[in-house]
Design an enzyme around this catalytic site. Structure first.
Site, PDB file in Angstrom:
ATOM      1  N   HIS A   1     -10.827  10.195   7.305  1.00  0.00           N
ATOM      2  CA  HIS A   1     -10.603   8.760   7.480  1.00  0.00           C
ATOM      3  C   HIS A   1     -10.024   8.401   8.839  1.00  0.00           C
ATOM      4  O   HIS A   1     -10.585   7.577   9.552  1.00  0.00           O
ATOM      5  CB  HIS A   1      -9.682   8.258   6.373  1.00  0.00           C
ATOM      6  CG  HIS A   1      -9.419   6.799   6.400  1.00  0.00           C
ATOM      7  ND1 HIS A   1     -10.426   5.858   6.395  1.00  0.00           N
ATOM      8  CD2 HIS A   1      -8.254   6.087   6.430  1.00  0.00           C
ATOM      9  CE1 HIS A   1      -9.907   4.642   6.414  1.00  0.00           C
ATOM     10  NE2 HIS A   1      -8.593   4.753   6.453  1.00  0.00           N
TER      11      HIS A   1
ATOM     12  N   GLU B   1       0.841  -1.186   0.000  1.00  0.00           N
ATOM     13  CA  GLU B   1       0.000   0.000   0.000  1.00  0.00           C
ATOM     14  C   GLU B   1       0.882   1.243   0.000  1.00  0.00           C
ATOM     15  O   GLU B   1       2.103   1.156   0.057  1.00  0.00           O
ATOM     16  CB  GLU B   1      -0.947  -0.007   1.208  1.00  0.00           C
ATOM     17  CG  GLU B   1      -1.995  -1.104   1.148  1.00  0.00           C
ATOM     18  CD  GLU B   1      -3.000  -1.046   2.295  1.00  0.00           C
ATOM     19  OE1 GLU B   1      -2.882  -0.130   3.134  1.00  0.00           O
ATOM     20  OE2 GLU B   1      -3.899  -1.891   2.335  1.00  0.00           O
TER      21      GLU B   1
ATOM     22  N   HIS C   1      -8.668  10.008   3.537  1.00  0.00           N
ATOM     23  CA  HIS C   1      -8.345   8.911   2.626  1.00  0.00           C
ATOM     24  C   HIS C   1      -8.544   9.396   1.204  1.00  0.00           C
ATOM     25  O   HIS C   1      -9.585   9.973   0.876  1.00  0.00           O
ATOM     26  CB  HIS C   1      -9.237   7.702   2.909  1.00  0.00           C
ATOM     27  CG  HIS C   1      -8.717   6.431   2.304  1.00  0.00           C
ATOM     28  ND1 HIS C   1      -8.738   6.197   0.949  1.00  0.00           N
ATOM     29  CD2 HIS C   1      -8.149   5.333   2.866  1.00  0.00           C
ATOM     30  CE1 HIS C   1      -8.211   5.011   0.703  1.00  0.00           C
ATOM     31  NE2 HIS C   1      -7.836   4.474   1.854  1.00  0.00           N
TER      32      HIS C   1
ATOM     33  N   ARG D   1      -0.509   9.113   9.121  1.00  0.00           N
ATOM     34  CA  ARG D   1      -0.418   7.671   9.357  1.00  0.00           C
ATOM     35  C   ARG D   1      -0.007   6.920   8.096  1.00  0.00           C
ATOM     36  O   ARG D   1      -0.547   7.142   7.017  1.00  0.00           O
ATOM     37  CB  ARG D   1      -1.775   7.140   9.839  1.00  0.00           C
ATOM     38  CG  ARG D   1      -1.830   5.639  10.030  1.00  0.00           C
ATOM     39  CD  ARG D   1      -3.212   5.215  10.472  1.00  0.00           C
ATOM     40  NE  ARG D   1      -4.213   5.414   9.439  1.00  0.00           N
ATOM     41  CZ  ARG D   1      -4.702   4.438   8.663  1.00  0.00           C
ATOM     42  NH1 ARG D   1      -4.243   3.204   8.797  1.00  0.00           N
ATOM     43  NH2 ARG D   1      -5.619   4.684   7.773  1.00  0.00           N
TER      44      ARG D   1
ATOM     45  N   ARG E   1      -0.429   8.890   1.898  1.00  0.00           N
ATOM     46  CA  ARG E   1      -1.807   9.327   1.654  1.00  0.00           C
ATOM     47  C   ARG E   1      -1.971  10.835   1.568  1.00  0.00           C
ATOM     48  O   ARG E   1      -2.803  11.329   0.802  1.00  0.00           O
ATOM     49  CB  ARG E   1      -2.718   8.767   2.754  1.00  0.00           C
ATOM     50  CG  ARG E   1      -2.963   7.287   2.591  1.00  0.00           C
ATOM     51  CD  ARG E   1      -3.853   6.738   3.665  1.00  0.00           C
ATOM     52  NE  ARG E   1      -4.120   5.323   3.399  1.00  0.00           N
ATOM     53  CZ  ARG E   1      -4.764   4.535   4.241  1.00  0.00           C
ATOM     54  NH1 ARG E   1      -5.207   5.015   5.383  1.00  0.00           N
ATOM     55  NH2 ARG E   1      -4.978   3.266   3.940  1.00  0.00           N
TER      56      ARG E   1
END
Length: 537
Positions: free
Chosen positions: A356, A125, A246, A391, A295
């Site tokens: 998110h 990811e 997100h 994060r 992200r």
């Protein structure tokens, strides 16, 4: 406790050794491990046992389990994503203890996807330089982890459970030590209405605060209750400005509000491309990892392209996967898209950023202890220092797991040393704390609109001042409301929103998932530090 929600006096009382507030991966792991240590434990959850954020986690859980991967590499990826604000010692605890914590989760009964040789299948990811994301059911990892933990909880007849209960405030003894909570139980039975649970220690595992914004991947129960409780109790809360949006949440139109379907980062990890309406892969050239950049970078890239094109969303194109891969690797996402009239097998998916994950929260040390003695926090409600300003994908389930185990170990050690005594609480004295006026239930929608408009992905001094002014107007005492679940939730959202807006206005730089249009650069000279509440006078 200096402040409390306006609420009736507790009409019933019960007791335990450890009260755990929340029933996701963090809360249930604390409870199970506390029981193994011989402690009585009680889990309080706002809805039913498996209705929190954990079950919605799609992508997976990150850990250095693969050949050639190491905790040190996982650490470096986490530090880079955190944009200079991670606590390296906390990250090191996460990545070194993470692999064994995942193996213990498997021993509890969690079943991850395996290859033909029986080895855990790992994917990649955003922000990860290696394939280290373990998943289950293709894209239903959180649901499988929750299933396994709930089964273990239900197999322990000595573990008490209170469902449909909104926790209100912390109880403390004469020494200021956390000694229980007040709560409101919805429904019928012996524990109706407002009551009190007396305990030797309190663990907050209440999840996030995504419902402070109009569009979020968080469930309806994520109203920041734990952070608001901590603020009222005088515990330090930090880094609230770092809310991760997100990048790829299914766009359902300009009027869509509340929880929106998530399109997991794992879809990009398997090779889907972000494109605009003309089919241009706009992330290529913006970062070495393109669509798999951290992200905050991908969310900003999408927003910039939306502004340049004058559109409300971009697209995620996974048509080249084919039907079989969609059906076996991403069945949950496929079903959600088709339920909303979109078929990813034959058309690109409209996506846009939505709230998110909160990187900040109730400040803790490496054992999950907050600044109030006897009060612990873990999971998304906590700020352990792992996430910094942003994060790293799939670190959240691991953080909940690792730090929950650390809290349980600390409680077990204190108990073994005779340092976890029963507490004497004067509930009447607790009622003397300053009551917080309640917002009307109808204020929730206006609050969410204010936050999305002025304190969302894009922020400036002007937008944040407008948000703060609007929030203050909502809290006009003339609008005071009677106690109810809806007014308590609205008030919790207000307290969290106010602290978040204050922090975002103070941090005059762009870092991680905090994006100031008027201060577009990272400023380590002035802002390589944390914003902590309560703010110093």
């Amino acid at each position: 406790m200096s402040h409390r929600l306006t609420a009736p006096a507790p009409g019933w009382t019960t007791s335990t050794d450890v009260v755990v507030v929340g029933s996701g991966v963090a809360g249930l792991t604390v409870a199970l491990n506390a029981r193994k240590a011989g402690l009585r434990a009680m889990v309080v959850t706002k809805a039913v046992l498996d209705e929190g954020s954990t079950r919605w986690a799609q992508g997976g859980i990150a850990a250095a389990l693969g050949e050639g991967d190491t905790p040190e590499q996982h650490l470096q990826d986490t530090l880079v994503a955190g944009a200079g604000l991670c606590d390296e010692e906390a990250v090191r605890a996460l990545v070194t203890e993470g692999p064994d914590a995942v193996r213990r989760l498997i021993e509890v009964g969690a079943e991850f996807d395996l290859d033909e040789d029986g080895e855990i299948v790992l994917t990649r990811e955003g922000g990860h330089h290696r394939r280290r994301i373990a998943h289950a059911g293709g894209d239903a990892t959180g649901a499988e982890i929750e299933r396994a933990l709930v089964a273990a909880i239900e197999a322990d007849p000595g573990l008490e459970l209170i469902e449909h209960a909104l926790v209100l405030d912390l109880l403390t003894d004469a020494d200021g030590h956390a000694s229980g909570v007040t709560l409101h139980v919805m429904g019928e039975g012996q524990r109706d209405g407002v009551g009190a649970i007396l305990a030797r220690a309190v663990v907050l595992a209440t999840g996030g605060m995504g419902q402070v914004f109009e569009a979020t991947s968080n469930p309806a129960v994520s109203t920041g209750d734990g952070v608001a409780l901590a603020l009222r109790a005088g515990a330090e809360v930090t880094d609230l400005e770092f809310v991760q949006f997100h990048p790829t949440v299914l766009w359902l139109g300009p009027d869509a509000k509340g929880q929106q379907p998530l399109v997991s980062e794992a879809v990009r990890g398997e090779g889907a491309h972000l494109v605009d309406a003309d089919g241009v892969r706009f992330m290529v050239g913006q970062h070495e990892l393109a669509e798999l950049a951290p992200r905050d970078i991908v969310a900003k890239g999408i927003i910039r392209r939306m502004h340049a094109k004058g559109t409300r969303h971009m697209y995620l194109d996974g048509r080249h996967f084919g039907a079989e891969m969609w059906e076996h690797r991403f069945p949950t996402i496929l079903a959600a898209c088709r339920a909303n009239g979109i078929d990813p097998v034959t058309e690109p998916i409209p996506v846009a950023p939505a709230a998110h994950h909160a990187s900040g929260g109730v400040r803790t040390d490496l054992h999950g202890r907050t600044t109030v003695p006897g009060l612990y926090a873990c999971g998304e409600v906590a700020c352990t220092g792992v996430h910094g300003a942003n994060r790293l994908a799939s670190n959240s389930l691991l953080e909940g797991l690792v730090f929950a185990e650390r809290i349980a170990a600390d409680l077990a050690a204190l108990n073994a040393a005779g340092r976890l005594p029963a507490r004497t609480v004067n509930i009447g004295a607790a009622q003397a704390a300053t009551p917080v006026p309640l917002l009307p239930a109808g204020a929730r929608g206006e609050l969410q609109h204010l936050m999305s408009a002025g304190a969302g992905v894009l922020r400036s001094a002007e937008s944040l001042a407008a948000t703060a002014k609007g929030l203050a107007a909502l809290a006009d005492p003339a609008h005071g409301a009677d106690p109810s679940v809806e007014t308590w939730e609205a008030t919790n959202l207000y307290q969290v929103a106010t602290a978040l807006t204050t922090s975002a206005a103070l941090r005059e730089e762009t870092r991680g998932c905090h994006w100031r249009e008027d201060f577009p650069d990272r400023d380590d000279a002035h802002w390589h530090r944390h914003v902590v509440h309560p703010l110093a006078d």
